[in-house]
Design a protein around this motif. Structure first.
Motif, PDB file in Angstrom:
ATOM      1  N   LEU A 168      -9.884 -12.140   2.384  1.00 48.42           N
ATOM      2  CA  LEU A 168      -9.762 -12.795   1.189  1.00 48.42           C
ATOM      3  C   LEU A 168     -11.012 -13.333   0.758  1.00 48.42           C
ATOM      4  O   LEU A 168     -11.361 -13.335  -0.302  1.00 48.42           O
ATOM      5  CB  LEU A 168      -8.819 -13.888   1.303  1.00 48.42           C
ATOM      6  CG  LEU A 168      -7.077 -13.254   1.299  1.00 48.42           C
ATOM      7  CD1 LEU A 168      -6.316 -14.531   2.070  1.00 48.42           C
ATOM      8  CD2 LEU A 168      -6.992 -12.679  -0.014  1.00 48.42           C
ATOM      9  N   THR A 169     -11.957 -14.032   1.855  1.00 52.02           N
ATOM     10  CA  THR A 169     -13.183 -14.285   1.450  1.00 52.02           C
ATOM     11  C   THR A 169     -13.981 -13.380   1.065  1.00 52.02           C
ATOM     12  O   THR A 169     -14.928 -13.617   0.020  1.00 52.02           O
ATOM     13  CB  THR A 169     -13.773 -15.134   2.914  1.00 52.02           C
ATOM     14  OG1 THR A 169     -12.753 -16.016   3.165  1.00 52.02           O
ATOM     15  CG2 THR A 169     -15.131 -15.729   2.635  1.00 52.02           C
ATOM     16  N   GLU A 170     -14.183 -12.047   1.411  1.00 53.61           N
ATOM     17  CA  GLU A 170     -14.881 -11.262   0.921  1.00 53.61           C
ATOM     18  C   GLU A 170     -14.561 -10.781  -0.571  1.00 53.61           C
ATOM     19  O   GLU A 170     -15.438 -10.698  -1.094  1.00 53.61           O
ATOM     20  CB  GLU A 170     -14.571  -9.950   1.843  1.00 53.61           C
ATOM     21  CG  GLU A 170     -15.191 -10.026   3.295  1.00 53.61           C
ATOM     22  CD  GLU A 170     -15.035  -8.559   4.019  1.00 53.61           C
ATOM     23  OE1 GLU A 170     -15.446  -7.365   3.569  1.00 53.61           O
ATOM     24  OE2 GLU A 170     -14.506  -8.581   5.117  1.00 53.61           O
ATOM     25  N   ALA A 171     -13.329 -10.847  -0.635  1.00 54.44           N
ATOM     26  CA  ALA A 171     -12.911 -10.305  -1.983  1.00 54.44           C
ATOM     27  C   ALA A 171     -13.335 -11.471  -3.123  1.00 54.44           C
ATOM     28  O   ALA A 171     -13.704 -11.273  -4.228  1.00 54.44           O
ATOM     29  CB  ALA A 171     -11.272 -10.332  -2.267  1.00 54.44           C
ATOM     30  N   ALA A 172     -12.999 -12.679  -2.750  1.00 54.48           N
ATOM     31  CA  ALA A 172     -13.560 -13.962  -3.310  1.00 54.48           C
ATOM     32  C   ALA A 172     -15.168 -13.774  -3.638  1.00 54.48           C
ATOM     33  O   ALA A 172     -15.546 -14.135  -4.774  1.00 54.48           O
ATOM     34  CB  ALA A 172     -13.152 -15.308  -2.800  1.00 54.48           C
ATOM     35  N   ALA A 173     -16.035 -13.580  -2.666  1.00 50.34           N
ATOM     36  CA  ALA A 173     -17.279 -13.608  -2.651  1.00 50.34           C
ATOM     37  C   ALA A 173     -17.838 -12.540  -3.737  1.00 50.34           C
ATOM     38  O   ALA A 173     -18.589 -12.540  -4.457  1.00 50.34           O
ATOM     39  CB  ALA A 173     -17.883 -13.411  -1.457  1.00 50.34           C
ATOM     40  N   ILE A 174     -16.838 -11.317  -3.894  1.00 47.49           N
ATOM     41  CA  ILE A 174     -17.356 -10.374  -4.728  1.00 47.49           C
ATOM     42  C   ILE A 174     -17.162 -10.567  -6.157  1.00 47.49           C
ATOM     43  O   ILE A 174     -17.885 -10.737  -7.178  1.00 47.49           O
ATOM     44  CB  ILE A 174     -16.644  -8.925  -4.522  1.00 47.49           C
ATOM     45  CG1 ILE A 174     -17.224  -8.419  -3.298  1.00 47.49           C
ATOM     46  CG2 ILE A 174     -16.829  -8.108  -5.788  1.00 47.49           C
ATOM     47  CD1 ILE A 174     -16.101  -7.112  -2.670  1.00 47.49           C
ATOM     48  N   LEU A 175     -15.787 -11.305  -6.374  1.00 47.82           N
ATOM     49  CA  LEU A 175     -15.520 -11.868  -7.756  1.00 47.82           C
ATOM     50  C   LEU A 175     -16.452 -12.966  -8.085  1.00 47.82           C
ATOM     51  O   LEU A 175     -16.792 -13.049  -9.289  1.00 47.82           O
ATOM     52  CB  LEU A 175     -14.234 -12.125  -7.798  1.00 47.82           C
ATOM     53  CG  LEU A 175     -13.112 -11.108  -7.677  1.00 47.82           C
ATOM     54  CD1 LEU A 175     -11.884 -11.582  -7.534  1.00 47.82           C
ATOM     55  CD2 LEU A 175     -13.310 -10.010  -8.573  1.00 47.82           C
ATOM     56  N   ASP A 176     -16.766 -13.952  -7.176  1.00 51.99           N
ATOM     57  CA  ASP A 176     -17.751 -14.947  -7.502  1.00 51.99           C
ATOM     58  C   ASP A 176     -19.112 -14.560  -8.149  1.00 51.99           C
ATOM     59  O   ASP A 176     -19.656 -15.123  -8.887  1.00 51.99           O
ATOM     60  CB  ASP A 176     -17.774 -16.102  -6.291  1.00 51.99           C
ATOM     61  CG  ASP A 176     -16.651 -16.558  -5.935  1.00 51.99           C
ATOM     62  OD1 ASP A 176     -15.596 -16.777  -7.039  1.00 51.99           O
ATOM     63  OD2 ASP A 176     -16.522 -17.342  -4.902  1.00 51.99           O
ATOM     64  N   GLY A 177     -19.536 -13.430  -7.395  1.00 55.99           N
ATOM     65  CA  GLY A 177     -20.846 -12.974  -7.654  1.00 55.99           C
ATOM     66  C   GLY A 177     -20.893 -12.284  -8.990  1.00 55.99           C
ATOM     67  O   GLY A 177     -21.909 -12.247  -9.802  1.00 55.99           O
ATOM     68  N   ARG A 178     -19.673 -11.780  -9.430  1.00 50.18           N
ATOM     69  CA  ARG A 178     -19.643 -11.144 -10.833  1.00 50.18           C
ATOM     70  C   ARG A 178     -19.393 -11.898 -11.890  1.00 50.18           C
ATOM     71  O   ARG A 178     -18.962 -11.683 -12.994  1.00 50.18           O
ATOM     72  CB  ARG A 178     -18.491  -9.821 -10.593  1.00 50.18           C
ATOM     73  CG  ARG A 178     -19.051  -8.991  -9.605  1.00 50.18           C
ATOM     74  CD  ARG A 178     -17.917  -7.964  -9.627  1.00 50.18           C
ATOM     75  NE  ARG A 178     -17.986  -6.822 -10.810  1.00 50.18           N
ATOM     76  CZ  ARG A 178     -18.805  -5.947 -10.998  1.00 50.18           C
ATOM     77  NH1 ARG A 178     -19.688  -5.493 -10.242  1.00 50.18           N
ATOM     78  NH2 ARG A 178     -18.717  -5.352 -12.228  1.00 50.18           N
ATOM     79  N   ARG A 179     -19.346 -13.250 -11.652  1.00 53.28           N
ATOM     80  CA  ARG A 179     -18.757 -14.545 -12.526  1.00 53.28           C
ATOM     81  C   ARG A 179     -17.404 -14.048 -13.017  1.00 53.28           C
ATOM     82  O   ARG A 179     -17.289 -14.440 -14.168  1.00 53.28           O
ATOM     83  CB  ARG A 179     -19.956 -14.579 -13.558  1.00 53.28           C
ATOM     84  CG  ARG A 179     -21.248 -14.663 -13.191  1.00 53.28           C
ATOM     85  CD  ARG A 179     -21.419 -16.091 -11.900  1.00 53.28           C
ATOM     86  NE  ARG A 179     -21.103 -17.309 -12.782  1.00 53.28           N
ATOM     87  CZ  ARG A 179     -21.031 -18.343 -12.174  1.00 53.28           C
ATOM     88  NH1 ARG A 179     -21.095 -18.610 -10.879  1.00 53.28           N
ATOM     89  NH2 ARG A 179     -21.039 -19.501 -12.755  1.00 53.28           N
ATOM     90  N   ASP A 180     -16.483 -13.686 -12.394  1.00 54.03           N
ATOM     91  CA  ASP A 180     -15.317 -13.262 -12.799  1.00 54.03           C
ATOM     92  C   ASP A 180     -14.305 -14.413 -12.341  1.00 54.03           C
ATOM     93  O   ASP A 180     -13.669 -14.411 -11.010  1.00 54.03           O
ATOM     94  CB  ASP A 180     -14.772 -11.943 -11.981  1.00 54.03           C
ATOM     95  CG  ASP A 180     -13.327 -11.667 -12.338  1.00 54.03           C
ATOM     96  OD1 ASP A 180     -12.566 -12.322 -12.912  1.00 54.03           O
ATOM     97  OD2 ASP A 180     -12.911 -10.249 -12.049  1.00 54.03           O
ATOM     98  N   PHE A 181     -13.795 -15.213 -13.243  1.00 55.86           N
ATOM     99  CA  PHE A 181     -12.864 -16.281 -12.915  1.00 55.86           C
ATOM    100  C   PHE A 181     -11.281 -16.203 -13.261  1.00 55.86           C
ATOM    101  O   PHE A 181     -10.601 -16.954 -13.232  1.00 55.86           O
ATOM    102  CB  PHE A 181     -13.704 -17.809 -12.996  1.00 55.86           C
ATOM    103  CG  PHE A 181     -14.905 -17.819 -12.436  1.00 55.86           C
ATOM    104  CD1 PHE A 181     -14.825 -17.860 -10.832  1.00 55.86           C
ATOM    105  CD2 PHE A 181     -16.033 -17.589 -12.787  1.00 55.86           C
ATOM    106  CE1 PHE A 181     -16.143 -18.100 -10.099  1.00 55.86           C
ATOM    107  CE2 PHE A 181     -17.182 -17.820 -12.323  1.00 55.86           C
ATOM    108  CZ  PHE A 181     -17.061 -18.094 -10.701  1.00 55.86           C
ATOM    109  N   ASP A 182     -11.094 -15.136 -14.350  1.00 50.57           N
ATOM    110  CA  ASP A 182      -9.983 -15.461 -15.253  1.00 50.57           C
ATOM    111  C   ASP A 182      -9.456 -14.131 -15.517  1.00 50.57           C
ATOM    112  O   ASP A 182      -8.685 -13.937 -16.334  1.00 50.57           O
ATOM    113  CB  ASP A 182     -10.380 -16.192 -16.560  1.00 50.57           C
ATOM    114  CG  ASP A 182     -11.239 -15.503 -17.366  1.00 50.57           C
ATOM    115  OD1 ASP A 182     -11.903 -14.541 -16.879  1.00 50.57           O
ATOM    116  OD2 ASP A 182     -11.980 -16.259 -18.255  1.00 50.57           O
TER     117      ASP A 182
END
Length: 533
Positions: A80-94
């Motif tokens: 889950l942390t890996e997936a969150a890091a990818i979305l955070d890096g892409r500025r994908d929050f919504d």
């Protein structure tokens, strides 16, 4: 068997087949096999789309979902942390992918950090609600409702679960694979609100739907069977409830095995708990210890383990193992505190009420009185009456009775009995009624009014004989109280008959707490003094 070595020259097609097969395994609840295929899916997606792609994040989220009930659960947080890091890096929050991640984070953290889990679940719902109704929205609402239920936000939980059901039926029709879970937990919420007819209806619908969608030998069937069994046991259909709990336990052992880390422990635990509550203390505690050992091995430090420890401590208290019970209660408290569960909440009540029972059994009335302040009691009776309030009144009455405050004990027990009668709950809530009747009857005996005590003690014994196993020490408890009443009225023969029955029950238990043994010894001494034997 062929997927690993075939289609290497057509990776996109291979990815499609991997997803199809992993979804099939997931539908069949073959969790470890699903994890294996989804690991391969993650590797292939990274090769096709890149390690930091949205597709890679989505594949990791699906992998984490399959880990929830598998033997790989301890790797889940890392995924889950890996997936969150990818979305955070892409500025994908919504995006929907972010919402899917939030749902799975909520699911993961509900057993170790409930406030955090609820925050994730509610964020997920908010994102999905900006899009048309979907299966994913229903799942997010369900997850939100489940966490609210576990935290003690029961009314909010019922709202969330009903929304999940409505969306699921609108999108997928009826029946569908999600509905067994949704209806099962709605039933639990309804039971907590004392909508007992509604709870039974929801639980029966959950089991019916599980069988219609997945057949007999599926985890949804054993889970819904277990939950219906518990509702029936709690609401006075103890034999029917025990039969369903036994069936769910046997089904789990047959299709998942004793070492399964997710489905087997709760079914073994619930069956053991019901056995102990019915009066089979040794046998019930043995099953609960088996479930605890499994959970400690596979999922240590989780909130479900705390609930198991609380229930086992209650059985230990009946058996007189006060030190061991206190140790279990302390361990459960530490788990909940670490998991963000605050004291004086509904989630803590079983722990606190068992501590009160331990104190009473040891004759520590002042300790028991002070612990009453630690209980949570919901004053809101929007739904007719509050189960937590009733439990609080009964515990307080038992403490008052032990401290020879008979007038206060009588007032509280009458409040409970009046509430049950007013809401037409007598047929469902025998476990409450049998306690209230005994308390008021014992208080009348303390005040030297055996004629007033007699019908109350007779009623308590009658209910116990209906609900409990013939070996239950709680039946003997009522027999001893009723024998004392007859003795006070000069009815020696009736008192002797009841004392003989209570002695026979006690002889069935190698270990039994002094809170049960001492009253019988005192009764026998009184009878000996009266008969000269």
């Amino acid at each position: 068997k062929k997927i690993d070595t075939s289609m290497t020259d057509a990776p996109a097609a291979k990815l499609s087949v991997l997803k199809l097969l992993s979804d099939l395994y997931d539908d069949l609840a073959l969790d470890d096999e699903t994890v294996r295929l989804r690991r391969e899916t993650v590797a292939l997606v990274r090769k096709l789309y890149g390690v930091d792609s949205t597709e890679a994040a989505a594949a990791l989220i699906e992998l984490s979902a399959s880990m929830h009930a598998s033997g790989s659960v301890n790797e889940r947080e890392k995924v889950l942390t890996e997936a969150a890091a990818i979305l955070d890096g892409r500025r994908d929050f919504d995006s929907k992918t972010r919402a899917a991640l939030l749902t799975k984070q909520a699911e993961h953290y509900q057993s170790i950090d409930q406030p955090r889990a609820l925050e994730y679940a509610r964020k997920s719902v908010r994102i999905y609600e900006t899009n048309p109704p979907s299966v994913d929205l229903a799942e997010a609402q369900y997850e939100c409702g489940l966490i609210e239920l576990n935290i003690g936000l029961v009314r909010e939980s019922a709202v969330s679960l009903r929304r999940a059901i409505d969306v699921s039926r609108a999108v997928e029709g009826f029946p569908n694979p999600s509905l067994p879970r949704f209806y099962a937990y709605l039933g639990q919420a309804q039971q907590r609100m004392l909508d007992l007819a509604g709870a039974e209806d929801s639980a029966r619908l959950a089991l019916q739907t599980a069988k219609a969608v997945n057949g007999e030998d599926h985890v949804d069937t054993l889970q819904t069977e277990m939950r219906l069994g518990r509702i029936l046991f709690d609401t006075g259909r103890t034999q029917e409830g025990l039969a369903l709990l036994r069936s769910a336990k046997d089904r789990a052992l047959r299709i998942r095995g004793p070492d399964d880390p997710f489905h087997t422990p709760p079914t073994v635990q619930e069956y053991g708990n019901a056995l102990a509550r019915s009066g089979k203390l040794d046998e019930g505690l043995a099953f609960m210890q088996t479930a605890i050992a499994n959970r400690r091995t596979n999922r240590p430090g989780t909130i479900p383990l705390a609930s198991m420890l609380d229930a086992a401590a209650s059985a230990m208290t009946d058996m007189g193992h006060f030190v061991e019970a206190q140790g279990y209660l302390d361990e459960a408290s530490a788990i909940r505190s670490k998991g963000g569960v605050a004291a004086r909440t509904q989630a803590y009540n079983l722990n606190t009420s068992t501590r009160i029972r331990v104190a009473l059994a040891e004759g520590l009335d002042e300790t028991a009185t002070s612990l009453l302040d630690e209980l949570f009691a919901d004053p809101d009776e929007t739904f007719g009456m509050s189960a937590t309030a009733i439990e609080r009144w009964l515990l307080e009455a038992e403490v008052d009775l032990s401290a020879h405050r008979g007038d206060l004990a009588t007032e509280l027990s009458q409040r409970v009995r009046n509430k049950l009668a007013k809401n037409d709950m007598d047929a469902y809530l025998g476990f409450y009624a049998m306690r209230a009747d005994l308390i008021e009857g014992e208080a009348a005996l303390q005040d030297n009014h055996p004629q007033a005590a007699l019908p109350l003690l007779q009623s308590s014994l009658r209910i116990r004989e209906k609900l409990l196993d013939p070996s239950s020490p709680k039946i003997a408890e009522a027999q001893i109280a009723l024998a004392r009443c007859h003795l006070a009225m000069g009815e020696l023969k009736q008192a002797q008959t009841l004392a003989t029955s209570a002695t026979a029950i006690h002889s069935l238990h190698k270990e039994l707490g002094e809170q049960y043994r001492q009253p019988l010894r005192e009764l026998q001494a009184q009878l000996s003094a009266r008969t000269g034997t």
